[in-house]
Write a protein that holds these residues in place. Structure first.
Motif, PDB file in Angstrom:
ATOM      1  N   MET B 226      18.970  -6.910 -51.335  1.00  0.00           N
ATOM      2  CA  MET B 226      17.802  -6.038 -51.484  1.00  0.00           C
ATOM      3  C   MET B 226      18.242  -4.599 -51.710  1.00  0.00           C
ATOM      4  O   MET B 226      19.334  -4.212 -51.326  1.00  0.00           O
ATOM      5  CB  MET B 226      16.920  -6.122 -50.238  1.00  0.00           C
ATOM      6  N   THR B 228      17.237  -0.542 -51.049  1.00  0.00           N
ATOM      7  CA  THR B 228      16.377   0.347 -50.277  1.00  0.00           C
ATOM      8  C   THR B 228      16.798   1.799 -50.475  1.00  0.00           C
ATOM      9  O   THR B 228      17.924   2.077 -50.874  1.00  0.00           O
ATOM     10  CB  THR B 228      16.490   0.066 -48.757  1.00  0.00           C
ATOM     11  N   GLU B 234      11.676   3.567 -50.767  1.00  0.00           N
ATOM     12  CA  GLU B 234      11.602   2.384 -51.617  1.00  0.00           C
ATOM     13  C   GLU B 234      12.249   1.180 -50.933  1.00  0.00           C
ATOM     14  O   GLU B 234      13.328   1.298 -50.353  1.00  0.00           O
ATOM     15  CB  GLU B 234      12.341   2.701 -52.926  1.00  0.00           C
ATOM     16  N   GLY B 235      11.590   0.045 -51.014  1.00  0.00           N
ATOM     17  CA  GLY B 235      12.197  -1.213 -50.576  1.00  0.00           C
ATOM     18  C   GLY B 235      12.234  -1.451 -49.080  1.00  0.00           C
ATOM     19  O   GLY B 235      12.564  -2.550 -48.633  1.00  0.00           O
ATOM     20  N   ASP B 237       9.743  -1.437 -46.829  1.00  0.00           N
ATOM     21  CA  ASP B 237       8.677  -2.358 -46.391  1.00  0.00           C
ATOM     22  C   ASP B 237       9.050  -3.807 -46.702  1.00  0.00           C
ATOM     23  O   ASP B 237       8.823  -4.701 -45.882  1.00  0.00           O
ATOM     24  CB  ASP B 237       7.355  -2.004 -47.073  1.00  0.00           C
ATOM     25  N   ASP B 238       9.644  -4.018 -47.908  1.00  0.00           N
ATOM     26  CA  ASP B 238      10.056  -5.375 -48.281  1.00  0.00           C
ATOM     27  C   ASP B 238      11.117  -5.893 -47.313  1.00  0.00           C
ATOM     28  O   ASP B 238      11.075  -7.038 -46.864  1.00  0.00           O
ATOM     29  CB  ASP B 238      10.636  -5.389 -49.703  1.00  0.00           C
ATOM     30  N   LEU B 239      12.093  -5.032 -47.004  1.00  0.00           N
ATOM     31  CA  LEU B 239      13.156  -5.411 -46.074  1.00  0.00           C
ATOM     32  C   LEU B 239      12.556  -5.821 -44.723  1.00  0.00           C
ATOM     33  O   LEU B 239      12.918  -6.851 -44.148  1.00  0.00           O
ATOM     34  CB  LEU B 239      14.133  -4.243 -45.899  1.00  0.00           C
ATOM     35  N   CYS B 240      11.615  -5.010 -44.240  1.00  0.00           N
ATOM     36  CA  CYS B 240      10.998  -5.321 -42.949  1.00  0.00           C
ATOM     37  C   CYS B 240      10.211  -6.624 -43.013  1.00  0.00           C
ATOM     38  O   CYS B 240      10.123  -7.361 -42.030  1.00  0.00           O
ATOM     39  CB  CYS B 240      10.084  -4.182 -42.507  1.00  0.00           C
ATOM     40  N   GLY B 241       9.647  -6.902 -44.210  1.00  0.00           N
ATOM     41  CA  GLY B 241       8.932  -8.168 -44.405  1.00  0.00           C
ATOM     42  C   GLY B 241       9.871  -9.349 -44.185  1.00  0.00           C
ATOM     43  O   GLY B 241       9.541 -10.277 -43.426  1.00  0.00           O
ATOM     44  N   VAL B 242      11.049  -9.302 -44.802  1.00  0.00           N
ATOM     45  CA  VAL B 242      12.024 -10.389 -44.653  1.00  0.00           C
ATOM     46  C   VAL B 242      12.463 -10.503 -43.195  1.00  0.00           C
ATOM     47  O   VAL B 242      12.559 -11.596 -42.627  1.00  0.00           O
ATOM     48  CB  VAL B 242      13.262 -10.139 -45.558  1.00  0.00           C
ATOM     49  N   GLU B 245       9.781 -11.996 -40.969  1.00  0.00           N
ATOM     50  CA  GLU B 245       9.701 -13.441 -41.191  1.00  0.00           C
ATOM     51  C   GLU B 245      10.753 -14.154 -40.352  1.00  0.00           C
ATOM     52  O   GLU B 245      10.490 -15.146 -39.692  1.00  0.00           O
ATOM     53  CB  GLU B 245       9.935 -13.722 -42.668  1.00  0.00           C
TER      54      GLU B 245
END
Lengths: 160, 328
Positions: B226, B228, B234-235, B237-242, B245
């Motif tokens: 990923m 960030t 940038e990125g 929020d996506d990292l925290c999403g993974v 999960e």
């Protein structure tokens, strides 16, 4: 079991003051004296400093203040520590402190005022002495009398 | 167990930060009674998810950890953060500056940040860090973040004790291979190319992906890569999403693995034995005379070590004629 304790010091710069060279010099110097130094960086609020001191379980808080606001900032830090039951932590103040304010700081409970020109060795010796007075039974645990040049405890250099 | 420790544990479980801090010091310093503390809290742990963050100096681990923590706090999770920095091998002191990067969250009551120096004693860091993770777990933290420079056996072991390992790299530190060649590639569950606002980030990310492709078996799941930037956000929020999960999966998992437990028991045992041996060898004064001999040119380190070992009697009496060992 080998005791692996080290004196922990928080070096903090409260308030609106962008000059951190002095704090850096003290932080590096105390590291070389064998202390574990936690550095908070610039422009910390008294609340941030108190919270760091509690969480890091430091033995000493060193405030570096060059802005002239040392009386009110130090008072707030002292009150904050007291409110958290952490007023057993030794607080020292460094920076540009007029001689006539020294007494006021000491009345607040500050255990050492170091203005520019202070020697690192003297600061370290002062801290070791004061901590020794505060908790004499922990002297050995805290390694208060080990020299800064000694390698880490428990690595085979002990027992000489 | 000492009454003082019992009180500290009770207060810690009630959310008292000072008691938590005191218990960590007690265990980190190996103060008298530290094992009793660990024994007492061990049965209740395993609830927290431990995330390891590693990467070379300057990669932005602390800043990223702060950003991740801020988002988790917003979601109502409580966190413990352990920031490891090296001790000086010369003075034994340390300068711990990771807190500096997390000041946004430093007064949030949901987070507890603790800086830890490596102290460099006999592979002790790994166990001490693991113990601190467990104390934070026992204090009821949902997530424990541990961040450390992934250099050297000891530090790699530290992060490998966590449930999920994030390896942070950044563009501008040579090619992608440089960043991940030191054996850390194998332990990472997720790769992050941080500072992706800088030139070369996407090249780096694709180099890492290509390397992962080469090193993994066909059909095997590859760790995600990923990008960030804490600067542009940038990125992240996506990292925290993974990560969240994974945290949710972990909640459903549980049970430590047999290999990990074996390694830990052996590690504790080794440490105990080395300490005991060292104490005995120091005690009879033979070490110093062996050193004198070597320095005078009358011996060598290899024979000295053998001879010292031969003088140590681990078991002093045969079964059946058991006597109290005078050197406990």
């Amino acid at each position: 079991m080998v005791q692996e304790s080290r004196i922990r010091v928080l070096i903090a710069k409260p308030g609106l003051d962008g000059h951190e060279r002095g704090a850096h010099v003290v932080a590096y110097g105390l590291r070389d004296e064998g202390f574990e130094v936690i550095y908070t960086g610039l422009r910390q609020t008294p609340e941030q400093i108190v919270s760091a001191a509690v969480q890091e379980d430091v033995d000493v808080v060193g405030l570096s203040i060059l802005s002239g606001a040392h009386l009110s900032l130090t008072r707030k830090v002292m009150e904050g520590l007291k409110a958290k039951g952490a007023n057993d932590i030794l607080v020292t103040v460094g920076g540009i402190i007029p001689e006539e304010d020294r007494e006021a700081l000491e009345r607040m409970g500050v255990g050492g005022v170091f203005t520019s020109g202070s020697k690192i060795k003297d600061i370290a010796a002062h801290i070791r002495t004061r901590l020794g007075e505060m908790c004499p039974h922990e002297e050995e645990n805290r390694g208060l009398f080990t020299e800064g040049t000694q390698a880490t405890a428990g690595t085979g250099h002990e027992g000489q | 167990m000492e009454e003082r420790m019992e009180t500290l544990i009770r207060e810690m479980k009630n959310g008292d930060q000072r008691s938590l801090a005191r218990l960590i010091s007690c265990v980190e310093d190996r103060q008298a009674g530290w094992k009793d503390v660990m024994k007492s809290i061990y049965p209740g742990i395993g609830k927290a998810c431990v995330l390891g963050i590693t990467g070379s100096p300057g990669a932005g681990k602390s800043t990223l950890a702060g950003e991740i923590a801020r988002r988790f706090l917003d979601r109502g999770l409580s966190l413990g953060i352990i920031a490891v920095d090296p001790s000086s091998p010369y003075s034994g002191g340390a300068l711990l500056g990771d807190r500096l990067r997390m000041r946004d969250i430093s007064t949030n009551p949901g987070v507890f940040i603790r800086s830890m120096a490596t102290r460099g004693a006999l592979g002790g860091l790994c166990q001490a860090a693991r113990d601190v993770m467990r104390i934070m777990d026992a204090a009821g933290k949902d997530v424990v973040l541990i961040e450390t420079v992934g250099v050297g056996q000891d530090e790699i072991e530290v992060v490998s004790a966590s449930d999920y390992v994030v390896l942070v790299t950044f563009p501008g530190q040579g090619d992608g291979i440089q960043a991940i060649k030191a054996g850390v590639m194998e332990i990472a569950d997720l790769f992050v190319v941080n500072k992706c606002d800088r030139d070369g980030a996407d090249v780096m990310a694709s180099e890492i992906s290509a390397m992962l492709e080469l090193s993994s078996e066909a059909g095997q799941e590859r760790p995600p890569v990923m990008m960030t930037s804490a600067f542009t956000q940038e990125g992240i929020d996506d990292l925290c999403g993974v990560l969240s999960e994974f945290i949710n999966q972990k909640k459903a998992r549980g049970k430590p693995q047999r290999d990990h437990v074996r390694n830990e028991v052996l590690g504790l045992l080794e440490r105990e034995m080395v300490g005991m041996l060292r104490e005995r060898i120091m005690e009879n004064g033979k070490l110093e005379s062996a050193l004198d001999a070597i320095l005078e040119g009358k011996g060598d380190p290899y024979s000295a070590a053998e001879e010292l070992m031969a003088r140590v009697h681990l078991v002093r009496s045969r079964p059946g004629e058991r006597k109290e060992d005078t050197r406990g």
